[in-house]
Design a protein around this motif. Structure first.
Motif, short mmCIF file in Angstrom:
data_model
loop_
_atom_site.label_atom_id
_atom_site.label_comp_id
_atom_site.label_asym_id
_atom_site.label_seq_id
_atom_site.Cartn_x
_atom_site.Cartn_y
_atom_site.Cartn_z
N ARG A 103 27.34 13.74 17.72
CA ARG A 103 27.35 13.07 16.76
C ARG A 103 26.62 13.93 15.30
O ARG A 103 27.00 13.55 14.09
N THR B 282 17.22 2.41 19.18
CA THR B 282 18.25 2.39 20.09
C THR B 282 19.11 3.74 20.02
O THR B 282 19.14 4.44 18.87
N PHE B 283 20.15 3.89 20.98
CA PHE B 283 20.90 5.23 20.87
C PHE B 283 21.69 5.00 19.74
O PHE B 283 21.98 6.05 19.07
N ASP B 284 22.07 3.75 19.36
CA ASP B 284 23.25 3.52 18.21
C ASP B 284 22.34 4.02 16.74
O ASP B 284 22.87 4.47 15.85
N GLN B 285 21.05 3.65 16.80
CA GLN B 285 20.31 3.88 15.46
C GLN B 285 19.67 5.32 15.51
O GLN B 285 19.44 5.76 14.50
N ASP C 104 22.22 11.28 25.05
CA ASP C 104 21.89 10.49 23.86
C ASP C 104 23.09 10.67 22.90
O ASP C 104 23.21 10.06 21.94
N LYS D 111 37.02 1.46 17.52
CA LYS D 111 36.70 1.67 18.83
C LYS D 111 36.79 3.24 19.63
O LYS D 111 36.12 3.79 20.00
N ASP E 183 32.42 4.72 19.00
CA ASP E 183 31.41 4.55 17.92
C ASP E 183 30.35 3.44 18.35
O ASP E 183 29.39 2.99 17.70
N HIS E 184 30.26 3.25 19.67
CA HIS E 184 29.36 2.46 20.40
C HIS E 184 28.99 2.93 21.60
O HIS E 184 29.54 3.76 22.15
N VAL E 185 27.70 2.59 22.04
CA VAL E 185 27.10 2.88 23.42
C VAL E 185 27.92 2.36 24.59
O VAL E 185 28.25 1.21 24.44
N SER E 186 28.33 3.08 25.47
CA SER E 186 29.08 2.35 26.75
C SER E 186 28.16 1.24 27.25
O SER E 186 26.79 1.46 27.42
N PHE F 141 27.89 7.96 24.55
CA PHE F 141 28.98 7.61 23.71
C PHE F 141 30.48 8.22 24.11
O PHE F 141 31.40 7.81 23.44
#
Length: 351
Positions: free
Chosen positions: A121, A85-88, A116, A326, A151-154, A137
């Protein structure tokens, strides 16, 4: 969120030429060309890097038009498979190498078509980065136009409201404007401030390096030619043919990480390992005088000393450690208060 953000875009027929075969130079040829690129970086005064999906494939994020690209498979009636995922996803060697090259004053600006968030980041300074198609982000206030790195994906795409509120302090209290994502849909206009800044850096550059882009989406695809037009050199690193190959002074066929690893070795620059997301607001390096920025903005830029910039960077790093934060920190783009999305729409040009 899955890295297949394209599934959330509006239907669009002309997605360019997809599924072209990959071409790889022999290892000894890659070595020779990478050394030539290292020498160009050493001897150039202002270097702009243009990045596409190819810099992120090593992070598990698929490209779009490669043999197994998202749109290549879509045209074949197949569904792409995603393992991240984008977060990972974490920055690749190439992302980290670009950060170190900027720290040492070897490159000066990045123009990216990627959404991405891996450039930010990885720690590349926000004021030296143009993300022409947005960032998964980042969110922007519709009232005061402040931009936030989250700190999270939109949860949305296409410049839609995300449900977050602006925390900017105004006279009489907080702004409390509505935040929107920064991801462009096919017919959305590019952010004028970032496109204009890219234009200025590209015109001033004497070396443009394209990494991992098929150069089919305009106007981003044509920005390296501004450097060429003004007497600079163009380098293209890509596994597939691009429409500007004939204009390149150096063309390298291979994987971005493999090539950049050789380049960094030739430059005797060590690339640190990735540990955690780090967001830097400002570069520690002065904007080259050859970049024709607005006089008023340049005076404002000069008044911010390196100590203050580093303090801001530390704030970001501290905030990013907090799991429940956030709004990480407002980014300080030079024209954030004058955003005006009136530039050319994203278009496709076939090779």
């Amino acid at each position: 969120m899955s890295v297949n953000y394209s599934a959330g875009l509006s239907p669009y027929e002309n997605k360019g030429k997809c599924g072209q075969p990959e071409i790889k130079d022999l290892p000894e040829v890659v070595e020779e060309k990478a050394e030539e690129l290292a020498n160009l970086i050493k001897t150039s005064n202002l270097v702009v890097v243009h990045t596409g999906a190819g810099v992120s494939t090593a992070a598990g994020i698929p490209d779009f038009r490669g043999p197994n690209g998202v749109w290549t498979l879509e045209k074949a009636g197949k569904s792409p498979q995603f393992d991240v995922t984008f977060d990972q996803a974490i920055p690749t060697f190439t992302h980290r190498a670009l950060v170190e090259l900027e720290r040492q004053g070897k490159i000066h600006f990045i123009v990216s078509q990627n959404v991405d968030g891996l450039h930010i980041r990885s720690g590349f300074p926000r004021d030296r980065l143009a993300e022409l198609h947005g960032n998964m982000f980042t969110q922007r206030c519709t009232r005061c136009h402040k931009e936030y790195v989250m700190d999270h994906v939109s949860p949305t795409m296409g410049l839609k409201q995300t449900g977050e509120k602006c925390a900017e302090q105004k006279t009489g209290g907080r702004c409390r404007g509505v935040l929107c994502d920064t991801i462009l849909d096919w017919e959305d206009s590019l952010p004028t401030d970032q496109l204009n800044l890219s234009d200025k850096f590209c015109k001033a550059a004497d070396l443009a390096i394209t990494i991992g882009s098929s150069l089919q989406i305009v106007p981003a695809a044509n920005l390296p030619l501004l450097t060429k037009k003004n007497g600079g050199k163009v380098v293209i690193i890509n596994l597939q043919q691009t429409k500007h190959d004939k204009k390149a002074d150096l063309l390298i066929r291979g994987y971005a990480d493999d090539i950049m690893s050789i380049v960094m070795n030739k430059l005797n620059i060590v690339v640190p390992s990735y540990t955690k997301p780090v967001v830097r607001l400002c570069s520690d390096n002065k904007i080259p005088d050859s970049v024709n920025l607005d006089t008023r903005k340049r005076r404002k830029r000069k008044s911010t000393d390196i100590k203050k910039k580093n303090e801001a960077s530390e704030i970001i790093q501290t905030d990013i450690k907090e799991p429940n934060v956030k709004l990480l920190k407002e980014t300080e783009t030079e024209t954030a208060n004058k955003l005006n999305l009136t530039s050319s729409n994203v278009k496709i040009e076939n090779i």
